[in-house]
Design a protein around this motif. Structure first.
Motif, PDB file in Angstrom:
ATOM      1  N   ASN A 189       6.362 -46.041  68.188  1.00  0.00           N
ATOM      2  CA  ASN A 189       6.610 -44.702  67.323  1.00  0.00           C
ATOM      3  C   ASN A 189       6.241 -44.804  66.026  1.00  0.00           C
ATOM      4  O   ASN A 189       6.022 -45.916  65.517  1.00  0.00           O
ATOM      5  CB  ASN A 189       7.996 -44.197  67.700  1.00  0.00           C
ATOM      6  CG  ASN A 189       9.051 -45.149  66.916  1.00  0.00           C
ATOM      7  OD1 ASN A 189       8.899 -45.443  66.012  1.00  0.00           O
ATOM      8  ND2 ASN A 189       9.769 -45.629  67.723  1.00  0.00           N
ATOM      9  N   THR A 190       6.009 -43.513  65.547  1.00  0.00           N
ATOM     10  CA  THR A 190       5.548 -43.603  64.212  1.00  0.00           C
ATOM     11  C   THR A 190       6.342 -44.471  63.005  1.00  0.00           C
ATOM     12  O   THR A 190       6.189 -44.873  62.050  1.00  0.00           O
ATOM     13  CB  THR A 190       5.450 -42.122  63.747  1.00  0.00           C
ATOM     14  OG1 THR A 190       6.311 -41.309  63.742  1.00  0.00           O
ATOM     15  CG2 THR A 190       3.998 -41.598  64.450  1.00  0.00           C
ATOM     16  N   LYS A 191       7.719 -44.422  63.334  1.00  0.00           N
ATOM     17  CA  LYS A 191       8.557 -45.085  62.453  1.00  0.00           C
ATOM     18  C   LYS A 191       8.429 -46.277  62.305  1.00  0.00           C
ATOM     19  O   LYS A 191       8.513 -46.929  61.207  1.00  0.00           O
ATOM     20  CB  LYS A 191       9.862 -44.593  63.003  1.00  0.00           C
ATOM     21  CG  LYS A 191      11.042 -45.384  61.999  1.00  0.00           C
ATOM     22  CD  LYS A 191      12.489 -45.143  62.474  1.00  0.00           C
ATOM     23  CE  LYS A 191      13.623 -45.858  61.476  1.00  0.00           C
ATOM     24  NZ  LYS A 191      13.580 -47.113  61.404  1.00  0.00           N
ATOM     25  N   ALA A 219      -2.577 -49.599  66.312  1.00  0.00           N
ATOM     26  CA  ALA A 219      -3.100 -47.900  66.533  1.00  0.00           C
ATOM     27  C   ALA A 219      -3.877 -47.984  67.953  1.00  0.00           C
ATOM     28  O   ALA A 219      -4.659 -47.096  68.248  1.00  0.00           O
ATOM     29  CB  ALA A 219      -3.739 -47.316  65.200  1.00  0.00           C
ATOM     30  N   PRO A 234      -1.628 -40.472  65.352  1.00  0.00           N
ATOM     31  CA  PRO A 234      -0.343 -40.306  64.439  1.00  0.00           C
ATOM     32  C   PRO A 234       0.248 -41.930  64.279  1.00  0.00           C
ATOM     33  O   PRO A 234       0.863 -41.934  62.915  1.00  0.00           O
ATOM     34  CB  PRO A 234       0.717 -39.869  65.455  1.00  0.00           C
ATOM     35  CG  PRO A 234      -0.270 -39.253  66.637  1.00  0.00           C
ATOM     36  CD  PRO A 234      -1.305 -39.675  66.554  1.00  0.00           C
ATOM     37  N   ILE A 235      -0.143 -42.895  64.998  1.00  0.00           N
ATOM     38  CA  ILE A 235       0.371 -44.337  64.384  1.00  0.00           C
ATOM     39  C   ILE A 235      -0.552 -44.672  63.364  1.00  0.00           C
ATOM     40  O   ILE A 235      -0.052 -45.247  62.277  1.00  0.00           O
ATOM     41  CB  ILE A 235       0.050 -45.208  65.557  1.00  0.00           C
ATOM     42  CG1 ILE A 235       1.262 -44.885  66.723  1.00  0.00           C
ATOM     43  CG2 ILE A 235       0.010 -46.456  65.312  1.00  0.00           C
ATOM     44  CD1 ILE A 235       2.473 -45.204  66.480  1.00  0.00           C
ATOM     45  N   ALA A 247       5.428 -47.695  63.048  1.00  0.00           N
ATOM     46  CA  ALA A 247       4.197 -48.144  62.309  1.00  0.00           C
ATOM     47  C   ALA A 247       4.232 -47.791  60.836  1.00  0.00           C
ATOM     48  O   ALA A 247       3.622 -48.744  60.010  1.00  0.00           O
ATOM     49  CB  ALA A 247       3.281 -47.050  62.930  1.00  0.00           C
ATOM     50  N   TYR A 248       5.080 -46.731  60.365  1.00  0.00           N
ATOM     51  CA  TYR A 248       5.294 -46.703  58.789  1.00  0.00           C
ATOM     52  C   TYR A 248       6.084 -47.853  58.475  1.00  0.00           C
ATOM     53  O   TYR A 248       5.464 -48.526  57.190  1.00  0.00           O
ATOM     54  CB  TYR A 248       6.154 -45.485  58.530  1.00  0.00           C
ATOM     55  CG  TYR A 248       6.310 -45.195  57.262  1.00  0.00           C
ATOM     56  CD1 TYR A 248       5.560 -44.504  56.437  1.00  0.00           C
ATOM     57  CD2 TYR A 248       7.460 -45.725  56.484  1.00  0.00           C
ATOM     58  CE1 TYR A 248       5.739 -44.271  54.968  1.00  0.00           C
ATOM     59  CE2 TYR A 248       8.018 -45.554  55.196  1.00  0.00           C
ATOM     60  CZ  TYR A 248       7.081 -44.712  54.580  1.00  0.00           C
ATOM     61  OH  TYR A 248       7.257 -44.537  53.068  1.00  0.00           O
ATOM     62  N   GLU A 250      -1.930 -42.757  61.146  1.00  0.00           N
ATOM     63  CA  GLU A 250      -1.402 -41.967  59.962  1.00  0.00           C
ATOM     64  C   GLU A 250      -0.234 -42.734  59.362  1.00  0.00           C
ATOM     65  O   GLU A 250       0.128 -42.690  58.025  1.00  0.00           O
ATOM     66  CB  GLU A 250      -0.959 -40.586  60.391  1.00  0.00           C
ATOM     67  CG  GLU A 250      -0.870 -39.675  59.288  1.00  0.00           C
ATOM     68  CD  GLU A 250      -0.844 -38.154  59.685  1.00  0.00           C
ATOM     69  OE1 GLU A 250      -1.013 -37.951  60.888  1.00  0.00           O
ATOM     70  OE2 GLU A 250      -1.115 -37.443  58.830  1.00  0.00           O
ATOM     71  N   ALA A 251       0.720 -43.074  60.314  1.00  0.00           N
ATOM     72  CA  ALA A 251       2.137 -43.598  59.728  1.00  0.00           C
ATOM     73  C   ALA A 251       1.638 -45.051  59.249  1.00  0.00           C
ATOM     74  O   ALA A 251       2.662 -45.239  58.070  1.00  0.00           O
ATOM     75  CB  ALA A 251       3.047 -43.526  60.829  1.00  0.00           C
ATOM     76  N   TYR A 252       1.209 -45.854  59.762  1.00  0.00           N
ATOM     77  CA  TYR A 252       0.789 -47.091  58.957  1.00  0.00           C
ATOM     78  C   TYR A 252       0.004 -46.956  57.810  1.00  0.00           C
ATOM     79  O   TYR A 252       0.548 -47.663  56.818  1.00  0.00           O
ATOM     80  CB  TYR A 252      -0.050 -47.878  60.112  1.00  0.00           C
ATOM     81  CG  TYR A 252      -0.157 -49.332  59.677  1.00  0.00           C
ATOM     82  CD1 TYR A 252       0.762 -50.387  60.205  1.00  0.00           C
ATOM     83  CD2 TYR A 252      -1.162 -49.709  58.537  1.00  0.00           C
ATOM     84  CE1 TYR A 252       0.634 -51.530  59.693  1.00  0.00           C
ATOM     85  CE2 TYR A 252      -0.943 -50.885  58.004  1.00  0.00           C
ATOM     86  CZ  TYR A 252      -0.166 -52.111  58.459  1.00  0.00           C
ATOM     87  OH  TYR A 252      -0.335 -53.254  58.098  1.00  0.00           O
TER      88      TYR A 252
END
Ligand code: GN1
Ligand code: MG
Length: 365
Positions: free
Chosen positions: A124-126, A256, A274-275, A128-129, A277-279
């Motif tokens: 999930n994107t969290k 990603a 989205p991954i 990745a961020y 973008e978050a990373y």
């Protein structure tokens, strides 16, 4: 060759008694084992056989890692707000940072970092961020380590010119007659070779800063705790001077990708926007104070660059008969190369979008 793990561990300064070991399946180069002991404070260690076909200067390798871990430990001691962990080398009973056994094999031992996990495919994107932020912090913490304290452990590691050259030489030698099976991949490489020289050219011209970088930022080299906080960066074998673009790009290549690195069904391979973008957002958040304009302008492209160069290395190894990367079946390196090239195509289709995301991230952070 049968490996006597208990005997090998006996040469290191461990707490408690050796209890048992378990093989850990990670990475394509070294072999890893989890060592369990009787010690209550120190239940686990992480033993690695060091591949000296690849790391020819083990003394230099372990010295690099020790310089890096000491530097990081110093930084973390100064700044308690950074809830990060650092790998800890366990020396041998003779004080050395590695053990050279009677068969000529090299070994090292780390403390095992308990209750952590990594991701081969990012869920999930969290996550990745967090991952992006963590690799950015890692690089920032090493920013004041003088580059001359580290040796270039694998010269020209991400040098595209050299990698292309090596590939063409392997094609000419064709040692086990595999070239006939890969016309589409050769064509793929040739079509993109020139545009891939942008980054080495910028480096040669001094337009891209050389920093201390990790150089093997596979997403699964980030360890997360139970609350999904990125806590530790592992696999420090290739920390050396490089471009920040290598580290950003390789994390996107692995984090990603909607599929795993050796997926056989290529239709599953795609760029997870989205991954990405978050990373990107996490990475820019922790590095934007240091990024130069040239770096920013090539961040999106660096993902394609790194995916291409690793694909090229897998393909070269396939042609050479797989001397470098560990494989589980004859076509393994070719399958890995195909996945990378498929992902390069997805990045080509999304090039504009990827660049826009970098710019939006800069505005947000
Ligand atoms: C190797 O063994 P591992 O997974 O840490 C390689 C990297 C590649 C990677 C591809 C020293 O790393 O450069 O990106 O495989 N490491 C070395 O998965 O060559
Ligand atoms: Mg590695």
């Amino acid at each position: 060759m049968e490996r006597d793990i208990r005997e090998i561990v006996s040469h290191f300064n461990i707490k408690g008694e050796f209890l048992e070991f378990e093989s850990v399946n990670t990475g394509h180069i070294n072999d890893s084992y989890l060592i369990k002991t009787t010690s209550f404070d120190h239940p686990g260690y992480f033993l690695q056989w060091i591949n000296s076909y690849i790391f020819k200067d083990v003394e230099g390798l372990m010295n690099n890692i020790s310089v890096v871990t000491n530097h990081l430990a110093g930084k973390l001691a100064e700044n308690e707000a950074l809830a990060f962990k650092v790998l800890e080398i366990i020396p041998c009973t003779d004080g050395k940072k590695y053990y050279h056994d009677t068969h000529g094999q090299y070994w090292r031992l780390y403390t095992y970092i308990e209750n952590m996990h990594g991701y081969d495919v990012v869920e999930n994107t969290k996550i990745a961020y967090e991952g992006g932020k963590a690799f950015g912090i890692f690089m920032s913490l090493l920013a004041d380590l003088p580059a001359n304290r580290l040796i270039e452990i694998i010269p020209d590691f991400h040098n595209m010119e050299k990698r292309l050259d090596t590939f063409y030489k392997s094609l000419a030698v064709n040692p086990i007659d595999r070239v006939k099976g890969i016309p589409a991949q050769i064509d793929f490489v040739k079509k993109r070779a020139e545009q891939m020289l942008i980054i080495p050219t910028l480096i040669k011209q001094g337009k891209l800063p050389v920093r201390i970088t990790h150089n093997d930022t596979k997403f699964n080299n980030i360890l997360f705790d139970a609350t999904e906080r990125a806590m530790c960066i592992v696999d420090l074998d290739t920390v050396m001077p490089g471009s920040i673009l290598f580290d950003f790009g390789d994390a996107i290549r692995t984090g990603a990708n909607t599929a795993i690195e050796d997926e056989k069904d290529l239709t599953r391979v795609d760029l997870n926007i989205p991954i990405y973008e978050a990373y990107t957002s996490g990475f820019i958040k922790s590095t934007r104070h240091t990024l130069t304009e040239v770096e920013i302008n090539h961040l999106a492209f660096s993902a394609r660059f790194m995916t291409f160069i690793i694909g090229l290395r897998f393909l070269t190894d396939f042609v050479d008969g797989d001397p470098y990367f560990r494989t589980s079946y004859p076509e393994h390196n070719l399958d890995r190369a195909k996945v990378q090239f498929r992902l390069v195509e997805a990045m080509e289709r999304n090039a504009k979008k990827m660049q826009e995301i970098v710019l939006q991230s800069l505005e947000k952070n």
